[in-house]
Scaffold this active site. Structure first.
Site, PDB file in Angstrom:
ATOM      1  N   GLU A 283       0.612  -1.033   0.021  1.00  0.00           N
ATOM      2  CA  GLU A 283      -0.191  -0.037   0.147  1.00  0.00           C
ATOM      3  C   GLU A 283       0.856   0.837   0.129  1.00  0.00           C
ATOM      4  O   GLU A 283       0.011   2.365  -0.447  1.00  0.00           O
ATOM      5  CB  GLU A 283      -1.012   0.288   1.285  1.00  0.00           C
ATOM      6  CG  GLU A 283      -0.073  -0.627   2.689  1.00  0.00           C
ATOM      7  CD  GLU A 283       0.330  -1.466   2.929  1.00  0.00           C
ATOM      8  OE1 GLU A 283       0.301  -1.993   2.140  1.00  0.00           O
ATOM      9  OE2 GLU A 283      -0.043  -1.447   4.008  1.00  0.00           O
TER      10      GLU A 283
ATOM     11  N   SER B 252       8.804  -8.222   5.438  1.00  0.00           N
ATOM     12  CA  SER B 252       9.941  -8.693   6.375  1.00  0.00           C
ATOM     13  C   SER B 252       9.389  -9.557   7.351  1.00  0.00           C
ATOM     14  O   SER B 252       8.440 -10.726   7.048  1.00  0.00           O
ATOM     15  CB  SER B 252      10.019  -6.973   7.121  1.00  0.00           C
ATOM     16  OG  SER B 252       8.128  -7.390   7.571  1.00  0.00           O
TER      17      SER B 252
ATOM     18  N   CYS C 133      17.213  -6.312  -0.094  1.00  0.00           N
ATOM     19  CA  CYS C 133      17.358  -7.860   0.041  1.00  0.00           C
ATOM     20  C   CYS C 133      18.186  -8.057   0.095  1.00  0.00           C
ATOM     21  O   CYS C 133      18.723  -9.121   0.812  1.00  0.00           O
ATOM     22  CB  CYS C 133      16.178  -8.884   0.381  1.00  0.00           C
ATOM     23  SG  CYS C 133      15.904  -9.656  -1.440  1.00  0.00           S
TER      24      CYS C 133
HETATM   25  P1  NAD Z   1       6.670  -5.154   4.823  1.00  0.00           P
HETATM   26  O1  NAD Z   1       6.770  -6.580   6.126  1.00  0.00           O
HETATM   27  O2  NAD Z   1       5.756  -4.040   5.921  1.00  0.00           O
HETATM   28  O3  NAD Z   1       5.138  -5.613   4.424  1.00  0.00           O
HETATM   29  C1  NAD Z   1       4.996  -6.297   2.770  1.00  0.00           C
HETATM   30  C2  NAD Z   1       3.621  -6.559   2.571  1.00  0.00           C
HETATM   31  O4  NAD Z   1       2.410  -7.134   3.907  1.00  0.00           O
HETATM   32  C3  NAD Z   1       2.900  -5.402   2.208  1.00  0.00           C
HETATM   33  O5  NAD Z   1       1.560  -5.581   0.901  1.00  0.00           O
HETATM   34  C4  NAD Z   1       1.967  -5.353   3.495  1.00  0.00           C
HETATM   35  O6  NAD Z   1       0.798  -4.594   3.062  1.00  0.00           O
HETATM   36  C5  NAD Z   1       2.050  -6.348   4.105  1.00  0.00           C
HETATM   37  N1  NAD Z   1       1.491  -6.844   5.342  1.00  0.00           N
HETATM   38  C6  NAD Z   1       2.081  -5.587   5.953  1.00  0.00           C
HETATM   39  N2  NAD Z   1       1.774  -6.369   7.836  1.00  0.00           N
HETATM   40  C7  NAD Z   1       1.321  -7.001   7.450  1.00  0.00           C
HETATM   41  C8  NAD Z   1       1.026  -7.628   8.944  1.00  0.00           C
HETATM   42  N3  NAD Z   1       0.983  -7.655  10.264  1.00  0.00           N
HETATM   43  N4  NAD Z   1      -0.327  -9.009   8.219  1.00  0.00           N
HETATM   44  C9  NAD Z   1      -0.357  -9.018   7.166  1.00  0.00           C
HETATM   45  N5  NAD Z   1      -0.048  -8.277   5.876  1.00  0.00           N
HETATM   46  C10 NAD Z   1       0.979  -7.644   6.251  1.00  0.00           C
HETATM   47  O7  NAD Z   1       7.858  -5.183   4.243  1.00  0.00           O
HETATM   48  P2  NAD Z   1       7.612  -4.097   3.221  1.00  0.00           P
HETATM   49  O8  NAD Z   1       8.649  -2.930   4.863  1.00  0.00           O
HETATM   50  O9  NAD Z   1       6.870  -3.718   2.814  1.00  0.00           O
HETATM   51  O10 NAD Z   1       9.431  -4.325   3.224  1.00  0.00           O
HETATM   52  C11 NAD Z   1      11.004  -4.340   3.651  1.00  0.00           C
HETATM   53  C12 NAD Z   1      10.441  -6.147   3.665  1.00  0.00           C
HETATM   54  O11 NAD Z   1      11.089  -7.006   2.358  1.00  0.00           O
HETATM   55  C13 NAD Z   1      12.770  -6.407   4.428  1.00  0.00           C
HETATM   56  O12 NAD Z   1      12.473  -6.651   5.546  1.00  0.00           O
HETATM   57  C14 NAD Z   1      13.460  -6.582   3.035  1.00  0.00           C
HETATM   58  O13 NAD Z   1      14.851  -7.316   3.180  1.00  0.00           O
HETATM   59  C15 NAD Z   1      12.413  -7.451   2.478  1.00  0.00           C
HETATM   60  N6  NAD Z   1      12.084  -8.005   0.898  1.00  0.00           N
HETATM   61  C16 NAD Z   1      12.424  -9.535   1.490  1.00  0.00           C
HETATM   62  C17 NAD Z   1      13.254 -10.081  -0.049  1.00  0.00           C
HETATM   63  C18 NAD Z   1      13.747 -11.394  -0.548  1.00  0.00           C
HETATM   64  O14 NAD Z   1      13.360 -11.320  -1.711  1.00  0.00           O
HETATM   65  N7  NAD Z   1      13.763 -11.972   0.431  1.00  0.00           N
HETATM   66  C19 NAD Z   1      13.319  -9.275  -1.430  1.00  0.00           C
HETATM   67  C20 NAD Z   1      12.723  -7.561  -1.144  1.00  0.00           C
HETATM   68  C21 NAD Z   1      12.626  -7.644   0.338  1.00  0.00           C
END
Ligand code: NAD
Length: 499
Positions: free
Chosen positions: A186, A236, A291
């Site tokens: 979002e 995350s 990441c």
């Molecule tokens: P985030 O976990 O905050 O959000 C990711 C998605 O999950 C979003 O679409 C969000 O709407 C949803 N979300 C958030 N909280 C939620 C909850 N409590 N319950 C259900 N859905 C929820 O992550 P972010 O801040 O958007 O992205 C950064 C993170 O992603 C970093 O930790 C990074 O390392 C990781 N990442 C990992 C990879 C990989 O390949 N391992 C790649 C890119 C990013």
């Protein structure tokens, strides 16, 4: 139209794309999409309701029934058109990414290209999806294994690669014969909206591809919906873990990629100039919000002095500014909260005994005084046992540690709970072989700072960086989105007596 202009003048409110058309959400709650370089709101995104999720899943399920019967060679035709459309609109798409996510235009173009590669690989589904068979597993009996699509599948994606990460999943999901739902972050929904404008033109049948905007309530509704068979998640670690658990409890297939803390080891025989150049890009590219960003550099023996000096020069001369401006090498971090969190973690590192030899706190950019900028930061002598050595900072901060031997360095690499990536810089083949064999990470770089697997290799996170077994991309993607059916077959009558 992907948006209209209701409540606030000049601020478009985004629509969902369901059953092949743009539909306004009835959600009372919205999220402001903010340009991190200017801190200005550029769109409003609805946090769709559980009822809207249910309607979208049902429409997708109806579309899947017909789509799964379409000849596999016909199912890939819209992908060829989508690739051409994305290439035609590459600059527009890159601009949207930079505006909502902050990275430089060159970084935005780079991520779109990595996404396109997945469309290209998924266009080989007619062969990638082939099964296997044996004649005469017993006299006169044959056995076949087919791959069939699952039904409705969904992907939930993070903010940091608004184009590439949806494309890690979407092309495989749809080409294998499923109906695919995307729930983008979002914080960066405009890129997906733009992508779906192109999808609308690519000729997929109605309902085969759905865009649902929202936050965690949409995710939970998808996780609990009986007609959703599989979920792909990137974000995350705490969220990845909880999605894996809830999905598994509900009997779904889940692949959940989490956070990271990626180390690089620099041996004294490495080309130190090259290592510092590559690691500057790895640590500070995309403002450290990758990441696969290197966040810990461990020098061995004599590499310490010269490497530290080179890194310090390169970090302090990196040009920070708006990603839309030419010559800028690093944009802002995603939002105010993130800037505050990163600066607090730098302070904590210093409290734990580290020296901030380059300190990006309080970074200001002329003309963009409200932007969420953090300058490149280099923390030296970071305590390996401290909080800062283990926590994912997800910002432009590189921690330096120093080891006496290569064995000590590998021990530091393997003491972490994350396992997304580990890199080694060396001129020695034997050292490289030992490292790639012993390092506990799923993606290994040898003289490479961002070891991002190309589309036909799995994105192999380990440890707390991944929950599941089949990863994103390539053959893993094909296996994830299909289930195997085995047929054991006997035809008992003699063929000559059949006629
Ligand atoms: P985030 O976990 O905050 O959000 C990711 C998605 O999950 C979003 O679409 C969000 O709407 C949803 N979300 C958030 N909280 C939620 C909850 N409590 N319950 C259900 N859905 C929820 O992550 P972010 O801040 O958007 O992205 C950064 C993170 O992603 C970093 O930790 C990074 O390392 C990781 N990442 C990992 C990879 C990989 O390949 N391992 C790649 C890119 C990013």
């Amino acid at each position: 139209m992907m948006a209209d202009i209701p409540a606030k003048p000049g601020i478009p409110r985004l629509h969902n794309f369901v059953s092949g058309s743009w539909q306004p959400s009835s959600a009372a709650q919205t999220n402001a999409v903010i340009n991190p370089a200017t801190a200005l709101t550029i769109a409003d995104v609805p946090l769709s309701t559980a009822g809207e999720v249910d309607a979208a899943v049902q429409a997708a399920h109806a579309a899947y029934r017909e789509w799964s019967e379409v000849a596999v060679g016909d199912r890939i035709q819209p992908l060829f058109r989508l690739k051409a459309l994305i290439e035609e609109h590459l600059d527009d798409l890159a601009r949207v990414i930079t505006e909502e996510c902050g990275k430089t235009l060159a970084e935005s173009v780079g991520e779109i290209r990595r996404g396109i590669e997945n469309i290209e690989v998924a266009s080989g589904i007619p062969m990638l999806m082939q099964g296997v068979n044996n004649e005469n597993i017993a006299r006169g009996i044959d056995e076949h294994m087919f791959r069939q699509p699952l039904g409705v599948v969904a992907a939930i994606t993070p903010f940091n690669f608004p184009a590439m990460i949806p494309l890690w999943f979407l092309p495989y999901g749809v080409a294998t014969g499923n109906a695919f739902i995307l729930k983008p972050s979002e914080r960066v929904p405009l890129t997906s909206a733009k992508l779906f404008e192109l999808i609308e033109r690519a000729g997929f049948p109605k309902g085969v591809l759905t865009l649902l905007h929202g936050g965690k309530d949409v995710v939970n509704a998808l996780l609990d919906h009986p007609q959703v068979r599989a979920l792909s998640f990137v974000g995350s670690t705490p969220v990845a873990r909880s999605i894996y658990e809830r999905g598994a409890k509900n009997g779904k297939r889940v692949q959940a990629q989490g956070g990271a803390k990626n180390p690089a080891v620099i041996l004294p025989d490495a080309d130190l100039e090259m290592a510092a150049t590559i690691l500057t890009d790895s640590a500070f590219g995309c403002a450290g919000q990758r990441c696969l960003a290197t966040s810990v550099a461990i020098t061995v023996g004599e590499a310490r002095g010269k490497f530290t000096e080179l890194m310090s020069d390169m970090a302090s001369s990196r040009r920070v500014g708006s990603g839309l401006e030419g010559g800028v090498q690093m944009g802002p971090v995603i939002n105010a909260q993130s800037k505050t969190r990163i600066e607090a973690l730098i302070a904590q590192g210093v409290q734990e005994g580290a020296k901030a030899i380059v300190d990006g706190r309080g970074q200001r950019v002329d003309g963009f005084e409200d932007g969420y900028f953090v300058g490149p930061t280099l923390l030296d002598e970071v305590n390996p046992g401290g909080e800062i050595a283990q926590t994912e900072i997800f910002g432009p901060v590189l921690s330096l540690m120093h080891a006496a031997t290569a064995e000590d360095a590998i021990r530091l690499v393997n003491e972490r709970k994350f396992g997304n990536q580990a890199s080694l810089f060396t001129g020695s083949g034997a050292a490289a072989r030992k490292f790639r064999h012993e390092a506990r990470a799923g993606n290994i770089g040898i003289n490479i700072g961002v070891a991002a697997p190309i589309a036909y290799f799995p994105f192999s996170g380990w440890g707390d960086s991944f929950f599941g077994d089949l990863h994103a991309q390539g053959r893993h993607g094909v296996e994830f989105y299909t289930e195997t059916k085995v047929v054991v077959e006997r035809w008992p009558r003699e063929w000559s007596r059949t006629f």
